[in-house]
Design a protein around this motif. Structure first.
Motif, PDB file in Angstrom:
ATOM      1  N   TYR A   1      -4.532  -1.010  -4.656  1.00  0.00           N
ATOM      2  CA  TYR A   1      -3.167  -0.619  -4.300  1.00  0.00           C
ATOM      3  C   TYR A   1      -2.421   0.037  -5.467  1.00  0.00           C
ATOM      4  O   TYR A   1      -1.696   1.019  -5.287  1.00  0.00           O
ATOM      5  CB  TYR A   1      -2.370  -1.833  -3.831  1.00  0.00           C
ATOM      6  CG  TYR A   1      -2.744  -2.362  -2.470  1.00  0.00           C
ATOM      7  CD1 TYR A   1      -3.315  -1.539  -1.497  1.00  0.00           C
ATOM      8  CD2 TYR A   1      -2.505  -3.691  -2.128  1.00  0.00           C
ATOM      9  CE1 TYR A   1      -3.643  -2.025  -0.244  1.00  0.00           C
ATOM     10  CE2 TYR A   1      -2.828  -4.183  -0.868  1.00  0.00           C
ATOM     11  CZ  TYR A   1      -3.399  -3.348   0.063  1.00  0.00           C
ATOM     12  OH  TYR A   1      -3.725  -3.830   1.311  1.00  0.00           O
TER      13      TYR A   1
ATOM     14  N   CYS B   1       0.851  -1.183   0.000  1.00  0.00           N
ATOM     15  CA  CYS B   1       0.000   0.000   0.000  1.00  0.00           C
ATOM     16  C   CYS B   1       0.895   1.244   0.000  1.00  0.00           C
ATOM     17  O   CYS B   1       1.723   1.421   0.888  1.00  0.00           O
ATOM     18  CB  CYS B   1      -0.900   0.001   1.235  1.00  0.00           C
ATOM     19  SG  CYS B   1      -2.032   1.398   1.332  1.00  0.00           S
ATOM     20  N   ASN B   2       0.748   2.083  -1.012  1.00  0.00           N
ATOM     21  CA  ASN B   2       1.611   3.248  -1.183  1.00  0.00           C
ATOM     22  C   ASN B   2       0.951   4.468  -0.538  1.00  0.00           C
ATOM     23  O   ASN B   2       0.068   5.091  -1.118  1.00  0.00           O
ATOM     24  CB  ASN B   2       1.862   3.495  -2.671  1.00  0.00           C
ATOM     25  CG  ASN B   2       2.865   4.596  -2.918  1.00  0.00           C
ATOM     26  OD1 ASN B   2       3.672   4.917  -2.037  1.00  0.00           O
ATOM     27  ND2 ASN B   2       2.814   5.188  -4.091  1.00  0.00           N
TER      28      ASN B   2
ATOM     29  N   LYS C   1       3.204  10.775   1.070  1.00  0.00           N
ATOM     30  CA  LYS C   1       4.285  11.288   1.915  1.00  0.00           C
ATOM     31  C   LYS C   1       3.880  12.576   2.632  1.00  0.00           C
ATOM     32  O   LYS C   1       4.308  12.824   3.763  1.00  0.00           O
ATOM     33  CB  LYS C   1       5.530  11.554   1.066  1.00  0.00           C
ATOM     34  CG  LYS C   1       6.098  10.321   0.367  1.00  0.00           C
ATOM     35  CD  LYS C   1       6.711   9.348   1.359  1.00  0.00           C
ATOM     36  CE  LYS C   1       7.497   8.260   0.650  1.00  0.00           C
ATOM     37  NZ  LYS C   1       6.686   7.432  -0.251  1.00  0.00           N
TER      38      LYS C   1
END
Length: 392
Positions: free
Chosen positions: A302, A6-7, A10
Motif C-alpha cells: 500500500y 489503498c491509494n 486518479k
C-alpha cells in the motif's frame, strides 16, 4: 464504511488484484458512486454476471463498439473480474491508445490466468495494485488482537457479531474458494488432490516448505505440489518468504516459507476454526507471527516502500522470523513473540545473530505495553509501535 488505505490512481488506468472477499467491488462502488447505478460517465462491466461474461467472451469488440458509439460520454470504464475474459485486454489496449482521457479500472482475483495464458497486460499502460484483508490501520478500534487472530480480517467478517455466523462465513469462504476460484477458473484438474493439499498447506503455514513431505501426504508428486503453491500465490491466497543470504545463488538453492493471506482462513482450512483460541497457546503464537508478517506485506504494498522480506535459519537451527531489507538503509532483524513479557530466553537467536549480519538493527515485536532498548542494542517493541516505526 471503513476507509481503505489503498491509494488508487486518479487518472491513470490500473489493475486492482486481490483475493475474493477483500473488498475490491465495495471499494470501487464507494469510490466511484456506482450504487444504485453507475454515473452517466462510467461504464461498468461485471463479468461475474453470466450474461455479460457470455456476451464479451463471444464478442470482445462489443466494448470498443459501445465506446465508439458515444466517444465523449465515458470518463471511466470498470471491468470487474477481467481474468474471466482475457481477450478483452487486447480491446482495452487499443482503447487506451485511442481514448487517452478514459480511465480503465480492471479488477481480478486471479492474476494467474492472465500471466500464464499469455494475456495482454497492457505493457505498463496500466499500473498494477493489490488489495488485501484489512490492515490494523483500517480496523475498527473495537477489534481486539484475539479476535483478529481468531477470525482474520476479511471485510465481511466484521458484518457479523454472532460467533456461529463468523464460523459459517469462513467455512463457506473456504468452500467457495475451491468451487469458484479453482474449479470455475480451471486452475487445476484434480480438485480432490488440491483440496487435500490445501489442508496440508494450512497446517504447515509459516514453516519451511518440504515439497516431498506434502506430496507424500496429498498423493501427488513434488512438481504438482510446487505448482499448487504457485496457484495460491498467483491468486493472492498466500505468499512466499524467501530465505536470507547475501548470495542470491545460495538463496535460490534453499526453500522458502509460505504464509496464507488471512489468519481466519488459515484456521478453517486447518480445521482449527471450531476451537477457541487461547492466548499463550502455541497456536496463538503462530497466528501472531502470521499476522505481523501479513501486515508487513500489506503495508509494504500500500505504501509502496519496496522493502524485501526474508527469514533466516542457520545450519545449527538458530532462526530469525523476519529480516527486512530497506533500499539504502539498515537491515532489521525481527523476532516475533506473542508474549506480554519478553525474557532472555526469547532473545537467544537474535542476540547471537545480530552481529553476524552487517548494517542491521534487532527488534523483538511483542505484546509488551511499552518500548524498551536493552544494553545489547535489541529493541523490545509493542507490535503496533513496531509497525509504525517500520513504515513511518
Amino acid at each position: 464504511m471503513i476507509r481503505r488505505i489503498c491509494n488508487l490512481p486518479k487518472q491513470n488506468s490500473f489493475f486492482l488484484f486481490g483475493a475474493r472477499g477483500t473488498g475490491k467491488t465495495t471499494l470501487l462502488q464507494e469510490l466511484y458512486n456506482l450504487l444504485p447505478a453507475p454515473q452517466n460517465d462510467t461504464l461498468l462491466i461485471d463479468l461475474l454476471d453470466p450474461d455479460q461474461e457470455d456476451l464479451f467472451s463471444r464478442s470482445p469488440n462489443k466494448l470498443k463498439e459501445q465506446i465508439q458509439a458515444e466517444p465523449d460520454r465515458y470518463q471511466r470504464v470498470i471491468i470487474d473480474e477481467v481474468q474471466k475474459v482475457p481477450k478483452l485486454l487486447d480491446v482495452v489496449h487499443g482503447l487506451i491508445e485511442r481514448h487517452r482521457s478514459i480511465q480503465f479500472v480492471l479488477t481480478g482475483s486471479s492474476a494467474r490466468k492472465l500471466k500464464h495464458g499469455g494475456a495482454n497486460l497492457l505493457g505498463g499502460r496500466a499500473f498494477s495494485l493489490s488489495l488485501f484483508p484489512f490492515t490494523h490501520r483500517e480496523l475498527p478500534s473495537s477489534a481486539s488482537l484475539a479476535e483478529i487472530l481468531s477470525w482474520g480480517t476479511l471485510p465481511k467478517i466484521f458484518d457479523y457479531t454472532d460467533v456461529d455466523d463468523k464460523r459459517r462465513y469462513l467455512r463457506t469462504y473456504c468452500q467457495t474458494y475451491l468451487k469458484q476460484e479453482v474449479q470455475l477458473e480451471q486452475l487445476v484438474r484434480d480438485i480432490v488432490s488440491f483440496r487435500e493439499f490445501l489442508e496440508f498447506a494450512a497446517q504447515v503455514n509459516g514453516e519451511i516448505i518440504n515439497y516431498r513431505n506434502i506430496a507424500e501426504k496429498s498423493g501427488v508428486d513434488d512438481k504438482t505440489v510446487a505448482r499448487y503453491f504457485e496457484i495460491l500465490a498467483d491468486t493472492m491466497i498466500g505468499f512466499f518468504i524467501e530465505p536470507f543470504h547475501e548470495s542470491v545463488r545460495v538463496r535460490q538453492a534453499q526453500k522458502p516459507k509460505f504464509y496464507l493471506f488471512d489468519c481466519g482462513v488459515q484456521r478453517f482450512l486447518s480445521h482449527q476454526g471450531e476451537v477457541i483460541l487461547r492466548e499463550g497457546s502455541s497456536e496463538f503464537g503462530k497466528l501472531f507471527e502470521q499476522w505481523i508478517i501479513c501486515e508487513c506485506v500489506r503495508l509494504n504494498s500500500y505504501l509502496e516502500r519496496d522493502f524485501k522480506f526474508y527469514y533466516l535459519r542457520t545450519k545449527d537451527g538458530a532462526e530469525i522470523d523476519l529480516i527486512v531489507v530497506k533500499p539504502g538503509r539498515k537491515k532489521i532483524l525481527i523476532e516475533i513473540k506473542s508474549t506480554s513479557r519478553v525474557t532472555t530466553e526469547h532473545l537467544t537467536h537474535i542476540s547471537a545473530l545480530k552481529d553476524a549480519i552487517s548494517h542491521e538493527e534487532a527488534w523483538v515485536i511483542s505484546n509488551e505495553s511499552a518500548a524498551r532498548r536493552l544494553d545489547n542494542g535489541v529493541y523490545i517493541l509493542p507490535w503496533k509501535e513496531a509497525l509504525e516505526r517500520l513504515f513511518s
